[in-house]
Design a protein around this motif. Sequence first.
Motif, PDB file in Angstrom:
ATOM      1  N   LEU A  20      -6.806  12.266   7.450  1.00 43.11           N
ATOM      2  CA  LEU A  20      -8.168  11.951   7.032  1.00 43.11           C
ATOM      3  C   LEU A  20      -9.060  11.825   8.266  1.00 43.11           C
ATOM      4  CD1 LEU A  20      -7.639   9.279   4.236  1.00 43.11           C
ATOM      5  CD2 LEU A  20      -8.045  11.717   3.976  1.00 43.11           C
ATOM      6  N   ILE A  53      -1.035  14.885   5.473  1.00 41.61           N
ATOM      7  CA  ILE A  53      -2.476  14.836   5.190  1.00 41.61           C
ATOM      8  C   ILE A  53      -3.160  13.968   6.243  1.00 41.61           C
ATOM      9  CG2 ILE A  53      -4.263  14.168   3.519  1.00 41.61           C
ATOM     10  CD1 ILE A  53      -2.599  16.386   2.393  1.00 41.61           C
ATOM     11  N   LEU A  77      -4.099   2.385   1.280  1.00 36.12           N
ATOM     12  CA  LEU A  77      -4.497   3.775   1.021  1.00 36.12           C
ATOM     13  C   LEU A  77      -3.610   4.757   1.792  1.00 36.12           C
ATOM     14  CD1 LEU A  77      -6.539   5.737  -0.259  1.00 36.12           C
ATOM     15  CD2 LEU A  77      -7.984   5.433   1.754  1.00 36.12           C
ATOM     16  N   GLU A  78      -3.268   4.374   3.046  1.00 36.41           N
ATOM     17  CA  GLU A  78      -2.458   5.270   3.881  1.00 36.41           C
ATOM     18  C   GLU A  78      -1.099   5.550   3.237  1.00 36.41           C
ATOM     19  OE1 GLU A  78      -3.968   2.584   5.058  1.00 36.41           O
ATOM     20  OE2 GLU A  78      -5.482   3.367   6.434  1.00 36.41           O
ATOM     21  N   GLU A  79      -0.536   4.545   2.552  1.00 35.87           N
ATOM     22  CA  GLU A  79       0.794   4.723   1.954  1.00 35.87           C
ATOM     23  C   GLU A  79       0.751   5.601   0.712  1.00 35.87           C
ATOM     24  OE1 GLU A  79       1.903   0.643   1.440  1.00 35.87           O
ATOM     25  OE2 GLU A  79       1.528   0.276   3.549  1.00 35.87           O
ATOM     26  N   LYS A  80      -0.420   5.706   0.091  1.00 33.87           N
ATOM     27  CA  LYS A  80      -0.537   6.547  -1.106  1.00 33.87           C
ATOM     28  C   LYS A  80      -0.704   8.019  -0.754  1.00 33.87           C
ATOM     29  CE  LYS A  80      -2.689   3.082  -4.066  1.00 33.87           C
ATOM     30  NZ  LYS A  80      -3.945   2.627  -4.603  1.00 33.87           N
ATOM     31  N   ILE A  81      -1.144   8.285   0.471  1.00 32.91           N
ATOM     32  CA  ILE A  81      -1.419   9.676   0.858  1.00 32.91           C
ATOM     33  C   ILE A  81      -0.115  10.357   1.278  1.00 32.91           C
ATOM     34  CG2 ILE A  81      -2.656  11.118   2.543  1.00 32.91           C
ATOM     35  CD1 ILE A  81      -4.753   8.880   2.627  1.00 32.91           C
ATOM     36  N   PRO A  82       0.181  11.566   0.750  1.00 34.33           N
ATOM     37  CA  PRO A  82       1.436  12.234   1.112  1.00 34.33           C
ATOM     38  C   PRO A  82       1.473  12.599   2.600  1.00 34.33           C
ATOM     39  CG  PRO A  82       0.226  13.416  -0.630  1.00 34.33           C
ATOM     40  CD  PRO A  82      -0.624  12.297  -0.196  1.00 34.33           C
ATOM     41  N   ASP A  83       2.697  12.790   3.116  1.00 31.67           N
ATOM     42  CA  ASP A  83       2.857  13.182   4.526  1.00 31.67           C
ATOM     43  C   ASP A  83       2.137  14.495   4.791  1.00 31.67           C
ATOM     44  OD1 ASP A  83       4.331  10.996   4.959  1.00 31.67           O
ATOM     45  OD2 ASP A  83       6.290  11.989   4.894  1.00 31.67           O
TER      46      ASP A  83
END
Length: 163
Positions: free
Chosen positions: A13, A11, A3-9
């Motif tokens: 959580l 951001i 999931l972390e790799e899908k989130i853009p720089d």
Amino acid sequence: MGLEEKIPDGIILATAEKVVNWARKRSTWPFGFGLACCAIEMMSSFGPKYDLSRFGMEVMRASPRQADLMIVAGRVSNKMAPVLKRLYDQMPNPKWVISMGACASCGGIFNNYAILQGVDKIVPVDIYVPGCPPRPEQLIDGIVKLQKLIDQEKLKGDSRQSA
Ligand code: SF4
């Protein structure tokens, strides 16, 4: 792909609880409440040698309405007890109390009619700092332990929030 790799720089959580607790523990404002000799050690904690501002809490307030941490530093006389309670009641929620030194925690060597045998008889205490007097390092240790307590507080269902 995690999931972390899908989130853009850029951001981040987090939960609201984590963010609020992080902010609260890094900006706890103490109420200036020195009662006896322990207060001298408390004051030196704010000086350049121990530099309490590293913990975001160098702003000691003169009014209970602007403070959320009461450090009871020294013995509490029975005459002073109702004043202390009223000042505590005037602090906004959420609020915390550190009992600094043997006298504040249990009356210390003053087992007599004039001294309250523990400030927890009139206000809820979160952290007890032992010693007569505790050194600034001990007070700072108590503050770090309080920050850990604040970090674990729940936003929902916390009696401090609704009291
Ligand atoms: S614990 Fe010791 S230093 Fe602190 S107020 Fe009591 S007598 Fe003074």
